[in-house]
Scaffold this motif. Sequence first.
Motif, short mmCIF file in Angstrom:
data_model
loop_
_atom_site.label_atom_id
_atom_site.label_comp_id
_atom_site.label_asym_id
_atom_site.label_seq_id
_atom_site.Cartn_x
_atom_site.Cartn_y
_atom_site.Cartn_z
N UNK A 73 4.64 3.67 0.24
CA UNK A 73 6.08 3.82 0.17
C UNK A 73 6.63 3.58 1.57
N UNK A 117 3.22 17.99 -1.03
CA UNK A 117 2.93 16.62 -0.62
C UNK A 117 4.19 15.79 -0.77
N UNK A 119 0.80 -1.22 0.00
CA UNK A 119 0.00 0.00 0.00
C UNK A 119 0.83 1.27 0.00
N UNK A 124 -2.67 5.50 -2.32
CA UNK A 124 -1.86 5.35 -1.11
C UNK A 124 -0.38 5.45 -1.43
N UNK A 125 0.00 5.15 -2.66
CA UNK A 125 1.41 5.33 -3.04
C UNK A 125 1.73 6.77 -3.40
N UNK A 126 0.73 7.62 -3.37
CA UNK A 126 1.00 9.04 -3.54
C UNK A 126 0.79 9.59 -4.92
N UNK A 137 -7.15 2.93 -5.73
CA UNK A 137 -6.89 3.01 -4.28
C UNK A 137 -5.39 2.85 -4.02
N UNK A 138 -4.81 1.85 -4.69
CA UNK A 138 -3.39 1.58 -4.45
C UNK A 138 -2.54 2.72 -4.99
N UNK A 195 4.92 12.01 -0.28
CA UNK A 195 4.27 10.74 0.06
C UNK A 195 5.06 9.90 1.07
N UNK A 227 -6.66 7.94 -4.25
CA UNK A 227 -7.50 7.25 -3.28
C UNK A 227 -8.85 7.96 -3.18
#
Lengths: 367, 580, 119, 373
Positions: free
Chosen positions: A26, A163, A24, B471-473, B467-468, A165, B410
């Motif tokens: 980093x 941002x 999901x 979450x990885x940005x 979604x994935x 991550x 997401x």
Amino acid sequence: MIPHLTLLAAEETTSLIDWWNSLWFRPQSSTVAGQVDWVFNFVMAVCIFFFVLIVGMLLVFLAKYVSRPGHKPESSPSHNDKLEITWSVIPLIITFFIFYYGFVGYLDMRTPPDDALEVKVVGKKWAWSFQYPNGAIDSELHAPLGQPVRLVMSSDDVIHSLFIPAFRVKQDVVPGRYSKTWFTATKTAPEDNGDSFPDPDEGGFDLFCTEYCGTSHSQMKAKVIIEKSDGDFLNYLNKINDPRNGGAPVEVGEKLYNRRGCVQCHSIDGSAKAGPTWKGSYGTEAELVTGEKVKVDENYIRESILNPMAKVHKGFNPVMPTYQGQLKDDEIFAIIQYIRSLSGTAVEDWPARPEAPVVDPNAPPKN
Amino acid sequence: MVTQAKEHLDFHSLGLTEDRRVIIPEGKSYLSGGGLWSWVFTLDHKRIGVMYLASILTFFLVGGIFALLVRAELYTPDIDLISKLFGLDAEKAKDKYNEFFTLHGAIMVFLFIIPSIPAALGNIILPMQLGAKDVAFPRMNLASYHLYVWGALFFIGALLMTGLDTGWTFYAPYSTTTVGPVAMATLGAFILGFSSIFTGLNFVVTVNTMRPKGMTWFRMPLFLWGVYATAIIQILATPVLAITLLLLTFERVFGLGIFDPKLGGDPVLYQHFFWFYSHPAVYIMILPGMAIISDVIPTFSRKPIFGYTFIAYSSIAIALLGFLVWGHHMFTSGQSPLASVVFSAITFSVSIPSAIKVFNWTATMYKGSIHLNTPMCYALSFIFLFTIGGLTGLFLGALNVDVHLHDTYFVVAHFHYVMMGGTLIAFLAGLHYWWPKIFGKMYNETWARVACVIIFIGFNWTFLPQFVLGTHGMPRRYATYEPQFQAGHRLSTQGAFFLGSGLFLAGGVLLHSLLKGKKAPPNPWGAATLEWKCCSPPTTQNFETTPWVGFPYDYSDFVYDPNEEGYVEVLPDLARSAKH
Amino acid sequence: MSHADHKHHVASLPLLWATFFALVALTVLTVVMGTSDQIQLGWLDVWVVLFIATVKASLVALIFMHLAADKLFNGVVLVSALVFMGIFLGMCLMDSSNYLAEQQAYVEGQQALLGPTGS
Amino acid sequence: MSTATEHSHAPHAHDEHGHGHGEHLPFQAHHFADMQQQFEAGKLGIWLFLAQEVLFFAGLFCAYAVFRANHPEVFHNAHYHLNTLLGAFNTIVLLASSLAVAWGVRCAQLSNTKGIIYTHVFTLACASLFLGIKMVEYTHKWDEGIFWGAKYAYQAGAAPGHHFHAWLQPTMLVTLIAGGLLAVIGLAKGKAGKPVAGWTLGAIGVTVAAIGLGIIIGQGVNAATSPAAHGAPSEHAASEHSASSDHAAEEHAAADAVPTPDQASEPMVDRSGAATDSVPAEKTAGPDEAPAMPATPPINVTQANFFSIYYFMTGIHAVHIIAGIIALTWIVARAAANHFNSVYYGPVEYVGLYWHLVDLVWIYLFPLLYLIR
């Protein structure tokens, strides 16, 4: 606190969690990242439980009660207040926990430690610039490992959002005010291993703009380089603090022209703005408001930058701010070389340097 | 195909003669007769609804084409498809991309989802479920449609002028400084707002004052509860959007200085204004969808809805609580931490009524007899998708997780699961459910179910990978992206085209039925609500006589008649009198 | 259904006039409050002025608009609109006053940056 | 099916107005069971519309509240530019119109058609009076360069050279003459046995003429409260429509009259560059041009922001008044056609309720804009 403890235990005992997290996220690279991931995983567990419950019941009912020859609906109560209240109250309690953990983590995110290193961030369509306490400006964000860094951000045009991550940090940069966020890096970014498959964060953590800001919104990004030690960070600061590292004087001068506001008032194509154009101006005679004439040379330009009110060019209002204390000698030199290049005059290379400047990264900002 | 049983009509075993059947007389269809003007200036709620239906489906197609263009562009990290397609350099192509997602969002939100269920299906069904001849203010209803058309023309105008690139949220100060026809689009949305207000106002008054005797508040079908709750939001939230967009237009044209920081304004204030409408607007979108599901599931399970009062109250609770949570769109936007904490806490309370509904729908199927007709297939896929959409909302409500996930894919995936997996699927469920009533034609069940399955698979294929990515940005609204995200984007794009083909198939099945479909019986599904007690399609007056009002989820009197290929209501004397 | 069902509340003329004069009196009061140099209430002033306005508004709503004698639901509609307006105003005010300092710091910071010309 | 017939209606397919109970009324819509239901529906409808209006104005009140709470001194100083007396006068004008409308509803309930017409024509006159006075207020400010936001150009003592109020005098004359003429024609038509046309024209005439009356009163009050009238050269009132050379002096006097302690300290920044639609956004800036200096100096909240809100609030309110004028005229016309009586008077009540809301909004606007301490 519960999240931290669980997190520690998880790191020690199992690689399943690592695998799950890598699916999901980093890798956690800041102090708050662990908390964010913990709450995420907690919510995920709740979600999976309810999802399996609901969809499972759906499938079971579907299999058992699908209409087929000979099958009749059986009677069953059409309401059951106790059951209804149960399945209202239990989720309410669970959501309270989610709120609480999110809230606690959020407070940490919004409260930088007092000893944080302050970096000023300016967002502009479509680039970031980072100004360090010593006044040096770079387009990459460098920070020492394990040291809290507070970002004081402002925007020159529209809303941007910073941002990172890997740090789980995000804050909108709103024009007309300062926005603040902070982080403490716990890892350096993985080195570029040269393979063809692009890993996230190779050669520096990604920094994105996440608030839509126009044409090149998707290219408004930067890298965050975490220096392994304070010494490395100091070296970096010294490096970018020295204008000579920017290349030849003419190139540095051109950058300064664009970055330090000269471009607002001085054109380089001969057109008239609030101040005299730089094109072809070097070496000419300038008439001042007092009527006397002065040759536009190195000394005149230097004086005009440091004390603009002394000799005001005829036909222009005395509106130029002084750059005393804001530009280094080398920078003024570079600007002069740039102006010379615009007049076709031969440019010079950096003169011999008397001594290297030493900068303390924690020194208070000069401006 | 699933073998299914219908409760066959066996009058002898009931000890009855056929005289006890409630015969629904045929009449002149509201669809027939009259020229173009009789449609354009009709006061018949069903004709207005059908015009709405045609309009929103057209705009769904337009918005969908933009969605596919956006998805196709994102197949590769660079901005290559649009440059090649339109022969533009990279900068211009990125502008084009920004216009595409803006138009996709703006058209889908303002021209499709918000009017989809209330204005189109609601207009047709709501008066009929009340046993009424029309809504309370038919002229206002017509005005609402005409305003919708005018608003849409402004939007289309903005589209033809090209350059509208603000995103559907029109955030200041970007929207006040960018080139492009922003003022035209905001005025269009302003007009659409009044169209929405008129619809909502009409519905509240109709439900409040025109319920037939015998239909108390708690004998109303749940579709009415849902649409009623929606209408409350439409009346109370939409005017704030109207004034916001008016202020924005004036800010842009005259330089007011309310939102633009260069003039002393406050851009965060704009976001407060905007989300005070636009968060409740999310419930304008989803509440009627939930309402349709609340009607479809009991009908096809042949069971009364479980926990009627809880579902009814939860609609109102969602509508009212929905006004208190707008700030959860602004956790990272420069809103103060105190406000963020308050909004986060209230946000979680909204999830409870939604959870109640999902549990109740599931419980309704318990011990039922589940008929897997197309509307039920859509309803089941609604529960699946909406559950994912709702649960992922919990991530975004948690403050620190939202900081990480805000404005990433997401969020994109989450709201598509709610808006598309929720509202669109519910809309399709409702459309297939009421299609025989509205147009008097049966569609091909097999192909309609195939389309449903394709849509379900395609939908998850498109949005689960997002979604994935999030979450990885992966930030949203990116024309280009890092190569590391390509795998997810590829999957998503493939899924989008699969999903698109499913939607085309569903549309084709429905259109085919209009030409070649069998004639629909008055009550093909055996539903107990009043709209099924008139002929299919209804007459202009809907009912010859005001129908008898029973509990809307009592199916015991409805039995399958193979001759009619639909259900008939049987009135045993004893049973009927015992009910009083 | 007979005409007996159609009974509507008819406001009496003296009541309407009395309301009007009360409204005018309150207007005069609020103008005096707002302009007189003798009466200075400081921070309380805005609340007193708003209170007077609310009394006036209530008079109009209850008597001119017949809410006092009307169906309860119509009053509920008006009050709920006001409640939502209150929530909207309250949250926006609370939030904006919380980030006001960041705006002022920015303005001051930028003015200091441009400072040397004394602009 | 005994209960079914009890509340079933006669078959409507045959007769649109066929209802179980024998009331065949001309204004009953076919889909309502009876007049009572129709009245209740209409009334709930208008109340919901008013709720919608409240939230429409909520946006403006919210903007006002946020700016005032955070920058009280700016608002306090700005309000000196407004004429409290004119605001108070307008408040009373609206209150009187509210009384008239409430009275009109009473007349309708008592089937007194003449009463409906008289009260509503009076209301129309009040509405126009209000607008006339508002026109004087606006033009007076424009002449001083007090515009909204980016256009704000007020400088104490300076005469920016606008002559908007030169238009007031001709407007007054035109409205008075045209309105009077319309009223006379209306009277003649009414006498000639065409009450609907007569009363409608008459009402429009009164409405138009009252604008002129409002301008006269507005200018009178303005002159009375301006220091130019107390002692300073008194050509103020006379110079309204004279040669432009008088304007400089007059505007100077008017500007001086306004006690604005902060004028000197208020930063005068050139805002013209910020007017947006004409300025194309920068679409091409290289990533290398990272800025350290702001492109334009930041601007704090100033009186320009107050006047943006002032013009927007009063402007939207004025639009509501204009809409009300149209609705009230419609009521006059229908009353003249003898449509209303104690059984059917819904529209009178609905328009009345709308008009009261317009009054309600002003009840708050007046102290919030004119009486800031």
